[in-house]
Motif scaffolding. Structure first.
Motif, short mmCIF file in Angstrom:
data_model
loop_
_atom_site.label_atom_id
_atom_site.label_comp_id
_atom_site.label_asym_id
_atom_site.label_seq_id
_atom_site.Cartn_x
_atom_site.Cartn_y
_atom_site.Cartn_z
N UNK A 112 37.34 58.06 29.43
CA UNK A 112 37.54 56.79 29.84
C UNK A 112 37.49 55.94 28.66
N UNK A 113 36.08 56.00 27.67
CA UNK A 113 35.74 55.32 26.65
C UNK A 113 36.66 55.57 25.57
N UNK A 114 37.05 56.87 25.23
CA UNK A 114 38.00 57.08 24.08
C UNK A 114 39.35 56.56 24.35
N UNK A 115 39.78 56.68 25.82
CA UNK A 115 41.37 55.97 25.94
C UNK A 115 41.33 54.51 25.61
N UNK A 116 40.19 53.83 26.33
CA UNK A 116 40.02 52.32 26.15
C UNK A 116 39.92 51.90 24.47
N UNK A 117 39.37 52.89 23.77
CA UNK A 117 39.12 52.48 22.22
C UNK A 117 40.50 52.63 21.60
N UNK A 118 41.28 53.79 21.99
CA UNK A 118 42.36 54.26 21.07
C UNK A 118 43.78 53.65 21.71
N UNK A 119 43.91 52.68 22.63
CA UNK A 119 44.89 52.09 23.23
C UNK A 119 44.87 50.51 23.09
N UNK A 120 46.09 49.81 22.85
CA UNK A 120 46.25 48.45 22.81
C UNK A 120 47.16 47.96 23.98
N UNK A 121 46.68 46.87 24.45
CA UNK A 121 47.67 46.25 25.63
C UNK A 121 47.50 44.64 25.32
N UNK A 122 48.44 44.07 25.33
CA UNK A 122 48.46 42.63 25.45
C UNK A 122 47.56 42.07 24.32
N UNK A 123 48.02 42.58 23.02
CA UNK A 123 47.52 42.18 21.50
C UNK A 123 46.04 42.62 21.21
#
Length: 415
Positions: free
Chosen positions: A288-299
């Protein structure tokens, strides 16, 4: 109250963690490729190679507990493996749980662990030589046949399979399902629970008997799927026992002792499941944490959105609380026995799968469409952990135990 781990506890935990990191995790792709190609029901050569290394490292049969006063232990039977307490093994089981097939590398996977404990505690020398030795050597696998499709198996006294004495044999007849491990071609033994005397007192009707799965009359009808996963090469079988003749010497302890054996078997097994579940939750939180750090949404990075910070924080809180409850239960089992820890075992059995499912679900959500695909392990992990709300007794049975214990003094006061 001291929460510091002993040197021995830390030692085994760190050894399993280090072996998993250096030997098991680098072979993840090898295992996945192996299962995806060729005969999916053949034993994994990746796991077999790792077993050799684990055994050489002294990380083999870690689940086997120290002997207790209640055990029918034959000291002349020699086996390989450490004698870890429930607390010591719980720490190791969490590390194994981070990769769903890792426990087999250490010869510590269910249902073999519970079956080996049953044979060690309650088996005769002949039964140990015939079945326990090859199980502890990792030469064969086993299944535990208790649940039946025709009755509500949450109440184990409902089982209908019959075990009837006929001279020097017992005749076993019935139908079982969710016989985990039955799909493995190495699965040679089943511990079967059935009734020897339906007219006896409710908890003295049952017995357990050792059945050779290659015996005449044993039919594997089908392998069941779990949310579409067949769990090859492990598998969960539906098995018919059609007038299977079993030598009388295969009966465990004696007629009417089956429920007693079941209670002795399921307590440690529940702790093992729960600690592996905590490992799975840790793995999901990391994904979960790796995905959240590695992806961008709404700037901005996804983790910067406040709702995800709340979910991450809650996940960490839930894991830590669950781990403490599980270690408390394991410690109580070591100090006072399974019966004294009954409430704690029930509580952790309810709490651990529910906690892990919430975290895995959040991890799936963070991965979007990829989370429900086979590209990540999250969907399979959710399906596997969801079964644990049913395995070894459904949530409702454990909640009943907890509630009755809580209400007992007030009911006595009212009376």
């Amino acid at each position: 109250m001291d929460f510091t781990l002993s040197e021995r506890e830390r030692g085994f935990q760190h050894r399993v963690r280090a072996f998993t990191a250096s030997e098991v995790r680098p072979r993840l792709r090898d295992y996945e490729d192996e299962v995806a190609q060729g005969d999916r029901w053949a034993p994994s050569q990746t796991i077999e190679a790792l077993k050799v290394k684990a055994r050489a490292a002294g990380l083999w049969n870690l689940f086997m507990p120290p002997a207790g006063d209640h055990d029918q232990v034959d000291d002349s039977f020699v086996f390989s493996g450490e004698r870890l307490s429930n607390l010591e093994y719980a720490l190791c089981a969490e590390e194994m749980g981070r990769i769903h097939w890792a426990s087999e590398v250490f010869n510590c996977s269910a249902p073999d662990t519970g079956n080996m404990e049953v044979l060690h505690r309650y088996g005769t020398r002949a039964q140990k030589d015939r079945w326990l030795k090859p199980l502890m050597e990792g030469e064969i696998r086993s299944a535990f046949l208790m649940t039946e499709p025709e009755v509500a198996s949450s109440d184990a006294t409902n089982i209908q399979t019959s075990i009837v004495r006929d001279g020097d044999h017992y005749v076993v007849e019935g139908r079982k399902w969710w016989s985990s491990g039955a799909g493995d071609p190495r699965c040679k033994l089943a511990i079967v629970m059935g009734k020897t005397d339906p007219s006896a007192e409710k908890h003295r009707q049952q017995a357990m008997i050792l059945v050779d799965l290659e015996a005449p009359g044993v039919r594997k009808e089908r392998l069941l799927s779990v949310y579409g996963y067949d769990h090859a090469p492990h598998g969960h079988g539906e098995i018919t026992l059609d007038k299977v003749r079993v030598p009388a010497g295969n009966l465990l302890l004696g007629e009417g002792r089956g429920f007693e054996i079941a209670q002795g078997r399921l307590g440690p097994g529940r702790i093992h499941h729960c600690m592996r579940t905590i490992g799975a939750a840790e793995e999901a939180l990391e994904a979960l944490c790796r995905r959240l750090v590695g992806r961008t949404a709404f700037g901005k990075a996804i983790y910067e959105h406040s709702l995800w910070e709340e979910r991450i924080a809650q996940a960490r809180i839930d894991i830590e609380m669950t781990r403490l409850l599980c270690l408390k239960a394991a410690d109580m089992m070591d100090r006072a026995g399974n019966k004294a820890a009954r409430n704690e075992i029930a509580m952790i059995k309810v709490q651990a799968p529910r906690m892990a499912l919430r975290i895995i679900d959040d991890a799936v959500q963070a991965h979007g469409g990829a989370g429900v695909s086979g590209d990540f392990a999250l969907a399979a992990a959710w399906a596997h952990i969801r079964t644990l709300r049913l395995a070894d007794g459904p949530d409702e049975v454990h909640q009943r135990v907890i509630a009755r214990s809580e209400l007992r003094p007030y009911r006595q006061e009212a009376q």
